[in-house]
Motif scaffolding. Sequence first.
Motif, PDB file in Angstrom:
ATOM      1  N   GLU A 225       3.638   2.062  20.444  1.00  0.00           N
ATOM      2  CA  GLU A 225       2.018   2.412  20.116  1.00  0.00           C
ATOM      3  C   GLU A 225       2.240   1.011  18.818  1.00  0.00           C
ATOM      4  O   GLU A 225       2.899   0.936  18.300  1.00  0.00           O
ATOM      5  N   PRO A 226       0.875   0.021  19.038  1.00  0.00           N
ATOM      6  CA  PRO A 226       0.669  -1.225  17.659  1.00  0.00           C
ATOM      7  C   PRO A 226       0.650  -0.985  16.382  1.00  0.00           C
ATOM      8  O   PRO A 226       0.133  -1.276  15.429  1.00  0.00           O
ATOM      9  N   PHE A 227      -0.071   0.728  15.966  1.00  0.00           N
ATOM     10  CA  PHE A 227      -0.572   1.065  15.155  1.00  0.00           C
ATOM     11  C   PHE A 227      -0.266   2.507  14.879  1.00  0.00           C
ATOM     12  O   PHE A 227       0.391   2.867  15.735  1.00  0.00           O
ATOM     13  N   PHE A 228      -0.549   3.161  13.875  1.00  0.00           N
ATOM     14  CA  PHE A 228       0.328   4.116  13.394  1.00  0.00           C
ATOM     15  C   PHE A 228      -0.942   4.489  11.754  1.00  0.00           C
ATOM     16  O   PHE A 228      -2.229   4.046  11.228  1.00  0.00           O
ATOM     17  N   VAL A 229      -1.255   5.606  12.090  1.00  0.00           N
ATOM     18  CA  VAL A 229      -2.141   6.093  10.540  1.00  0.00           C
ATOM     19  C   VAL A 229      -1.631   6.120   9.601  1.00  0.00           C
ATOM     20  O   VAL A 229      -0.204   6.484   9.416  1.00  0.00           O
ATOM     21  N   LEU A 230      -1.951   5.622   8.348  1.00  0.00           N
ATOM     22  CA  LEU A 230      -1.480   5.669   6.895  1.00  0.00           C
ATOM     23  C   LEU A 230      -2.394   6.394   5.919  1.00  0.00           C
ATOM     24  O   LEU A 230      -3.950   6.273   6.177  1.00  0.00           O
TER      25      LEU A 230
ATOM     26  N   ILE B 190       0.891  -1.025  -0.137  1.00  0.00           N
ATOM     27  CA  ILE B 190      -0.148  -0.304  -0.089  1.00  0.00           C
ATOM     28  C   ILE B 190       0.691   1.538  -0.289  1.00  0.00           C
ATOM     29  O   ILE B 190       1.685   1.103   0.889  1.00  0.00           O
ATOM     30  N   ARG B 191       0.629   2.091  -1.124  1.00  0.00           N
ATOM     31  CA  ARG B 191       1.387   3.141  -1.030  1.00  0.00           C
ATOM     32  C   ARG B 191       0.379   4.307  -0.057  1.00  0.00           C
ATOM     33  O   ARG B 191      -0.800   4.543  -0.422  1.00  0.00           O
ATOM     34  N   GLY B 192       0.729   5.302   0.130  1.00  0.00           N
ATOM     35  CA  GLY B 192       0.170   6.494   1.157  1.00  0.00           C
ATOM     36  C   GLY B 192       1.292   7.151   1.860  1.00  0.00           C
ATOM     37  O   GLY B 192       2.591   7.451   1.716  1.00  0.00           O
ATOM     38  N   HIS B 193       0.806   7.890   2.849  1.00  0.00           N
ATOM     39  CA  HIS B 193       1.612   9.260   3.294  1.00  0.00           C
ATOM     40  C   HIS B 193       1.723   8.964   4.565  1.00  0.00           C
ATOM     41  O   HIS B 193       0.455   9.094   5.549  1.00  0.00           O
ATOM     42  N   LEU B 194       2.570   9.249   5.239  1.00  0.00           N
ATOM     43  CA  LEU B 194       2.572   8.743   7.224  1.00  0.00           C
ATOM     44  C   LEU B 194       2.913   9.972   7.531  1.00  0.00           C
ATOM     45  O   LEU B 194       3.482  11.250   6.856  1.00  0.00           O
ATOM     46  N   PHE B 195       2.608  10.734   8.180  1.00  0.00           N
ATOM     47  CA  PHE B 195       2.120  11.640   9.420  1.00  0.00           C
ATOM     48  C   PHE B 195       3.446  11.808  10.180  1.00  0.00           C
ATOM     49  O   PHE B 195       3.477  11.166  11.584  1.00  0.00           O
ATOM     50  N   LEU B 196       4.961  12.682  10.621  1.00  0.00           N
ATOM     51  CA  LEU B 196       5.695  12.201  11.620  1.00  0.00           C
ATOM     52  C   LEU B 196       5.925  13.972  11.998  1.00  0.00           C
ATOM     53  O   LEU B 196       5.931  15.006  11.238  1.00  0.00           O
TER      54      LEU B 196
ATOM     55  N   GLU C  72      -5.221   7.195  -0.834  1.00  0.00           N
ATOM     56  CA  GLU C  72      -5.750   7.836  -2.258  1.00  0.00           C
ATOM     57  C   GLU C  72      -7.020   6.962  -2.220  1.00  0.00           C
ATOM     58  O   GLU C  72      -7.210   5.275  -1.684  1.00  0.00           O
ATOM     59  N   GLY C  73      -8.590   6.803  -2.039  1.00  0.00           N
ATOM     60  CA  GLY C  73      -9.981   6.230  -2.281  1.00  0.00           C
ATOM     61  C   GLY C  73      -9.762   6.405  -0.930  1.00  0.00           C
ATOM     62  O   GLY C  73     -10.194   6.872   0.363  1.00  0.00           O
ATOM     63  N   GLU C  74     -11.130   4.986  -0.451  1.00  0.00           N
ATOM     64  CA  GLU C  74     -11.745   5.367   0.412  1.00  0.00           C
ATOM     65  C   GLU C  74     -11.750   3.836   1.579  1.00  0.00           C
ATOM     66  O   GLU C  74     -11.303   3.074   0.837  1.00  0.00           O
ATOM     67  N   PRO C  75     -11.685   4.037   3.127  1.00  0.00           N
ATOM     68  CA  PRO C  75     -11.430   5.464   3.338  1.00  0.00           C
ATOM     69  C   PRO C  75      -9.911   5.947   3.785  1.00  0.00           C
ATOM     70  O   PRO C  75      -9.402   6.043   3.031  1.00  0.00           O
ATOM     71  N   PRO C  76     -10.054   7.369   3.506  1.00  0.00           N
ATOM     72  CA  PRO C  76      -8.445   8.020   3.687  1.00  0.00           C
ATOM     73  C   PRO C  76      -7.935   7.467   4.192  1.00  0.00           C
ATOM     74  O   PRO C  76      -6.882   7.934   4.010  1.00  0.00           O
ATOM     75  N   VAL C  77      -7.991   7.766   5.319  1.00  0.00           N
ATOM     76  CA  VAL C  77      -7.101   7.895   6.845  1.00  0.00           C
ATOM     77  C   VAL C  77      -7.074   6.311   6.904  1.00  0.00           C
ATOM     78  O   VAL C  77      -8.416   5.773   7.372  1.00  0.00           O
ATOM     79  N   ARG C  78      -5.803   5.318   7.708  1.00  0.00           N
ATOM     80  CA  ARG C  78      -5.426   4.253   7.930  1.00  0.00           C
ATOM     81  C   ARG C  78      -5.115   3.514   8.996  1.00  0.00           C
ATOM     82  O   ARG C  78      -4.385   4.465   9.116  1.00  0.00           O
ATOM     83  N   MET C  79      -5.930   3.298  10.063  1.00  0.00           N
ATOM     84  CA  MET C  79      -4.842   2.575  11.035  1.00  0.00           C
ATOM     85  C   MET C  79      -4.414   1.271  10.508  1.00  0.00           C
ATOM     86  O   MET C  79      -4.962   0.001  10.594  1.00  0.00           O
ATOM     87  N   ILE C  80      -3.208   0.983  10.530  1.00  0.00           N
ATOM     88  CA  ILE C  80      -2.514   0.384  10.857  1.00  0.00           C
ATOM     89  C   ILE C  80      -1.358  -0.628  11.358  1.00  0.00           C
ATOM     90  O   ILE C  80      -0.770   0.400  12.090  1.00  0.00           O
ATOM     91  N   ASN C  81      -1.404  -2.391  11.169  1.00  0.00           N
ATOM     92  CA  ASN C  81      -1.398  -3.052  12.919  1.00  0.00           C
ATOM     93  C   ASN C  81       0.576  -2.470  12.541  1.00  0.00           C
ATOM     94  O   ASN C  81       0.311  -3.652  11.493  1.00  0.00           O
ATOM     95  N   LYS C  82       1.278  -2.332  12.988  1.00  0.00           N
ATOM     96  CA  LYS C  82       2.799  -2.396  12.887  1.00  0.00           C
ATOM     97  C   LYS C  82       2.914  -4.259  13.056  1.00  0.00           C
ATOM     98  O   LYS C  82       3.830  -4.626  12.204  1.00  0.00           O
ATOM     99  N   GLU C  83       2.499  -4.675  13.488  1.00  0.00           N
ATOM    100  CA  GLU C  83       2.525  -6.296  13.465  1.00  0.00           C
ATOM    101  C   GLU C  83       2.165  -6.372  11.777  1.00  0.00           C
ATOM    102  O   GLU C  83       3.145  -7.697  11.869  1.00  0.00           O
ATOM    103  N   ARG C  84       1.553  -6.264  11.613  1.00  0.00           N
ATOM    104  CA  ARG C  84       1.625  -7.233   9.696  1.00  0.00           C
ATOM    105  C   ARG C  84       2.272  -6.071   8.471  1.00  0.00           C
ATOM    106  O   ARG C  84       2.095  -6.817   7.351  1.00  0.00           O
ATOM    107  N   VAL C  85       3.104  -5.489   8.843  1.00  0.00           N
ATOM    108  CA  VAL C  85       3.756  -4.413   8.614  1.00  0.00           C
ATOM    109  C   VAL C  85       5.397  -5.641   8.079  1.00  0.00           C
ATOM    110  O   VAL C  85       6.113  -5.906   8.988  1.00  0.00           O
ATOM    111  N   VAL C  86       5.745  -5.951   6.815  1.00  0.00           N
ATOM    112  CA  VAL C  86       6.640  -6.575   7.006  1.00  0.00           C
ATOM    113  C   VAL C  86       8.156  -5.628   6.880  1.00  0.00           C
ATOM    114  O   VAL C  86       9.000  -5.626   7.165  1.00  0.00           O
ATOM    115  N   GLU C  87       7.848  -5.077   5.700  1.00  0.00           N
ATOM    116  CA  GLU C  87       8.810  -3.567   4.814  1.00  0.00           C
ATOM    117  C   GLU C  87       8.509  -2.090   4.968  1.00  0.00           C
ATOM    118  O   GLU C  87       7.515  -2.466   4.460  1.00  0.00           O
TER     119      GLU C  87
END
Length: 73
Positions: A50-55, A23-29, A58-73
């Motif tokens: 924190e176990p989640f971050f906001v990404l 998934i491509r998107g933007h992080l808020f730092l 594009e599209g719906e929903p425009p902001v997603r909560m991502i679980n860090k445990e699912r991220v590989v790279e």
Amino acid sequence: MQELAVERHQVEVAIRFLGQEVIRGHLFLALMAKGHAGPETVLDLMNEPEPFFVLKVEGEPPVRMINKERVVE
């Protein structure tokens, strides 16, 4: 309400999940990191307890909560 906002900058990222989905998107730092001088980095964000971050994506929903445990790279 603008005076209560915490200023952040957006960084474009591509995130790969366990199932190889990307998934491509933007992080808020943060403009200032908690643990060192200078701005917060993606690595800083991923190492926060924190176990989640906001990404923002594009599209719906425009902001997603991502679980860090699912991220590989």
